[in-house]
Design a protein around this motif. Structure first.
Motif, PDB file in Angstrom:
ATOM      1  N   VAL A   1       2.182 -18.310  32.918  1.00 42.81           N
ATOM      2  CA  VAL A   1       0.880 -17.696  32.647  1.00 42.81           C
ATOM      3  C   VAL A   1       0.974 -16.870  31.378  1.00 42.81           C
ATOM      4  CG1 VAL A   1      -0.857 -16.045  33.464  1.00 42.81           C
ATOM      5  CG2 VAL A   1       0.231 -17.619  35.085  1.00 42.81           C
ATOM      6  N   CYS A   2      -0.020 -17.045  30.494  1.00 49.67           N
ATOM      7  CA  CYS A   2      -0.122 -16.149  29.347  1.00 49.67           C
ATOM      8  C   CYS A   2      -1.534 -15.596  29.269  1.00 49.67           C
ATOM      9  CB  CYS A   2       0.287 -16.829  28.044  1.00 49.67           C
ATOM     10  SG  CYS A   2      -0.672 -18.256  27.589  1.00 49.67           S
TER      11      CYS A   2
ATOM     12  N   GLN B   1       7.615  -7.587  37.292  1.00 48.68           N
ATOM     13  CA  GLN B   1       7.014  -7.282  38.585  1.00 48.68           C
ATOM     14  C   GLN B   1       5.650  -7.938  38.732  1.00 48.68           C
ATOM     15  OE1 GLN B   1       7.305  -3.018  38.068  1.00 48.68           O
ATOM     16  NE2 GLN B   1       8.869  -2.843  39.661  1.00 48.68           N
ATOM     17  N   LEU B   2       4.897  -7.950  37.639  1.00 43.96           N
ATOM     18  CA  LEU B   2       3.580  -8.581  37.662  1.00 43.96           C
ATOM     19  C   LEU B   2       3.684 -10.085  37.887  1.00 43.96           C
ATOM     20  CD1 LEU B   2       1.633  -6.733  34.825  1.00 43.96           C
ATOM     21  CD2 LEU B   2       0.936  -6.926  37.217  1.00 43.96           C
ATOM     22  N   ALA B   3       4.653 -10.712  37.209  1.00 41.28           N
ATOM     23  CA  ALA B   3       4.847 -12.153  37.380  1.00 41.28           C
ATOM     24  C   ALA B   3       5.133 -12.485  38.840  1.00 41.28           C
ATOM     25  CB  ALA B   3       5.986 -12.638  36.484  1.00 41.28           C
TER      26      ALA B   3
ATOM     27  N   LEU C   1       5.559 -14.880  32.707  1.00 44.27           N
ATOM     28  CA  LEU C   1       4.292 -14.243  32.338  1.00 44.27           C
ATOM     29  C   LEU C   1       4.447 -13.566  30.985  1.00 44.27           C
ATOM     30  CD1 LEU C   1       1.422 -13.083  33.006  1.00 44.27           C
ATOM     31  CD2 LEU C   1       2.584 -11.241  34.248  1.00 44.27           C
ATOM     32  N   ILE C   2       3.465 -13.753  30.124  1.00 39.12           N
ATOM     33  CA  ILE C   2       3.502 -13.130  28.809  1.00 39.12           C
ATOM     34  C   ILE C   2       2.113 -12.607  28.462  1.00 39.12           C
ATOM     35  CG2 ILE C   2       2.973 -15.198  27.433  1.00 39.12           C
ATOM     36  CD1 ILE C   2       5.190 -14.261  25.465  1.00 39.12           C
ATOM     37  N   PHE C   3       2.072 -11.434  27.805  1.00 34.71           N
ATOM     38  CA  PHE C   3       0.811 -10.810  27.409  1.00 34.71           C
ATOM     39  C   PHE C   3       0.719 -10.689  25.891  1.00 34.71           C
ATOM     40  CE2 PHE C   3       1.300  -9.147  31.723  1.00 34.71           C
ATOM     41  CZ  PHE C   3       0.004  -9.207  32.219  1.00 34.71           C
ATOM     42  N   GLN C   4      -0.497 -10.710  25.392  1.00 33.96           N
ATOM     43  CA  GLN C   4      -0.762 -10.399  23.992  1.00 33.96           C
ATOM     44  C   GLN C   4      -0.386  -8.941  23.721  1.00 33.96           C
ATOM     45  OE1 GLN C   4      -1.654 -11.952  20.835  1.00 33.96           O
ATOM     46  NE2 GLN C   4      -3.722 -12.421  21.561  1.00 33.96           N
TER      47      GLN C   4
END
Length: 509
Positions: free
Chosen positions: A397-398, A429-431, A439-442
């Motif tokens: 998820v990104c 933890q969010l992943a 999981l990766i965020f901008q």
């Protein structure tokens, strides 16, 4: 989060307002209303639901006049009821109609003064009604038989002094004209457009005006974008059609809400000089660069957007990474936006009715899901589970936005920290929490740069949901704790039950 429209025309405006509200329906699905003015009288129709639920051929025919205001509502405060549907109206002074998008952050301190000093009555718990009464009282204090532009500007200036927060307002004053103004930081959007009636058959050339939350509302009626209102700017159109403008000396540097570009606004809108479509392409470009840097070890077979707000960024990511792009989650367009549905249970229930997977696109694949943002986490959890049910090997998820870790206090329904999934958690933890393999965020700086590159003159933003920095400078920990108690989903469900009981009792009286 609401959508507002005001039209000052030379022919009946009810249909124009309806069409414009249809372009703003994404901003509010709880209630809708239109008020028009004809020969000094206001004609009002409003109710709960979508505009197609509220308006029909019969009641539209009753909306007489060449000047009018429309509103679509999502309740960030108060309950879901017709009593809080807008536009609001007070008969003193002159008769004032009021449509508001945003949220005030100092309602409690204003309300006492309204009762004790201004001697005005409030009939709802809406901050919009509070603001309307502040404006109406300020106008009455001028004492003019017929207010001119200086009276209007002075009244709006008092609103700026007394009301803190984010707001965009359109109001009509009977026999006086139409007024629109924007908060001192320009947090909530408001655009001004014009059209020449000479383009229509059998009509003489004259200028008509529209003010709206987004530029798409202008386009559907053939209006051209003139400008975005500046922070603290007020526009007054008198009954002769003359336009008067004023910018408050209290105004700050423009700092629009960053979340408008991430999620709230339509991609075909232009806000504060920024093409939302171009900004979302830029978000995809920057997120693709981060994925290249940090996910070289991650084997991705296919890029799938979570429709529809993330589609533009996802397409750009797939292009930049040279990966297949598939619209493999099919959206049921007759289910509303789950983000703005009141109540966690209703949001969760609606997700599987809203999205349906195409099995072959997922079976045996390492899937990268692209979302515009992750707020409560309800949607992404359900979608990941759905994708795994279709046989996906891995689910990555990104997010085109950084983690949402702080409440919004300026008119978006994310006020309770306890309901934000990123609160107190790191990315790993969010992943695990949402069930993703990676999981990766901008990054926030990249998100701001994505907007600035689309409009180089725009460099300041309200980024409070990501970093906890509130541009109005008046938000305390005590205020946030109070807000959480008042506006979390449990409190809203209690209000909704009370509202439902009240309506049923009224129906049997």
């Amino acid at each position: 989060m609401c959508g507002i429209v005001g039209v000052f025309g030379h022919s009946p405006v009810s249909q124009v307002i309806y069409d414009s509200l249809s372009m703003l329906q994404h901003r509010g699905q709880d209630a809708a209303g239109i008020v028009t003015n004809y020969q000094g009288r206001f004609y009002l129709e409003k109710g709960e639901g979508l505009i197609t639920d509220v308006f029909n051929k019969s009641n539209m025919a009753r909306l007489l006049g060449n000047v009018g205001v429309g509103h679509v509502r999502y309740p960030t405060a108060g309950c879901s009821s017709v009593a809080e549907a807008q536009p609001f109206y007070v008969n003193s002074p002159y008769g004032v109609v009021f449509a508001h998008n945003g949220n005030l952050t100092n309602v409690a301190e204003i309300v006492g003064g309204l009762f004790e000093t201004d001697m005005r009555h409030l009939n709802t718990r809406s901050d919009s009604e509070v603001m309307l009464n502040v404006f109406a009282h300020a106008l009455s204090r001028r004492g003019a038989v017929k207010p001119n532009e200086f009276d209007v500007f002075a009244a709006v200036e008092e609103v700026h002094r007394r009301c803190k927060g984010g707001y965009a307002v359109i109001t009509m004053i009977a026999g006086v004209g139409m007024v629109a103004f924007r908060d001192l930081h320009g947090i909530r959007p408001l655009v001004f457009g014009t059209r020449d009636t000479g383009k229509f058959k059998d009509m003489p050339s004259a200028t008509e005006y529209m003010i709206a939350s987004e530029s798409v509302a202008l386009q559907v009626g053939g209006f051209e974008l003139h400008h975005d209102l500046e922070p603290g700017e007020v526009i007054f159109i008198d009954m002769e059609g003359e336009v008067h403008r004023h910018v408050s000396l209290l105004a700050h540097e423009k700092a629009p809400c960053l979340f408008e570009y991430v999620y709230l606004a339509r991609p075909d809108s232009v806000l504060d000089g920024v093409s939302v479509y171009e900004a979302r392409i830029n978000m995809g470009t920057k997120l693709a660069a981060k994925i290249k840097r940090e996910w070289a070890h991650v084997p991705i077979d296919v890029v799938v957007p979570i429709p529809s707000t993330s589609r533009i960024a996802a397409q750009e990511i797939a292009t930049r990474l040279n990966l297949p792009y598939r619209d493999a989650l099919v959206r049921n367009r007759y289910v509303g936006r789950t983000f703005i549905m009141p109540g966690q249970a209703l949001r969760k229930q609606s997700i599987r009715r809203k999205l349906n997977p195409i099995p072959n696109a997922f079976r045996g694949k390492n899937v990268m899901l692209v979302d515009d943002s992750i707020v409560r986490g309800t949607t992404i959890k359900e979608i990941i589970a759905m994708v795994r049910e279709q046989g996906a090997a891995k689910v990555y998820v990104c997010s085109a936005a950084p983690p949402v870790r702080f409440p919004n206090v300026y008119g978006i329904d994310m006020p309770a920290r306890s309901e934000l999934i990123a609160t107190g958690k790191d990315v790993q933890q969010l992943a695990k929490e949402i069930g993703a393999d990676e999981l990766i965020f901008q990054d926030l700086d990249d998100l701001k740069a994505a907007i600035t590159e689309a409009a180089p003159g725009l460099t300041h933003f309200d980024t409070s949901v990501f970093d906890g920095i509130y541009v109005t400078g008046d938000i305390t920990e005590e205020y946030l704790n109070l807000l959480e108690r008042q506006r979390n989903d449990t409190a809203k469900q209690t209000e909704d039950v009370a509202s439902h009981i009240s309506r049923n009792l009224a129906a049997h009286i």
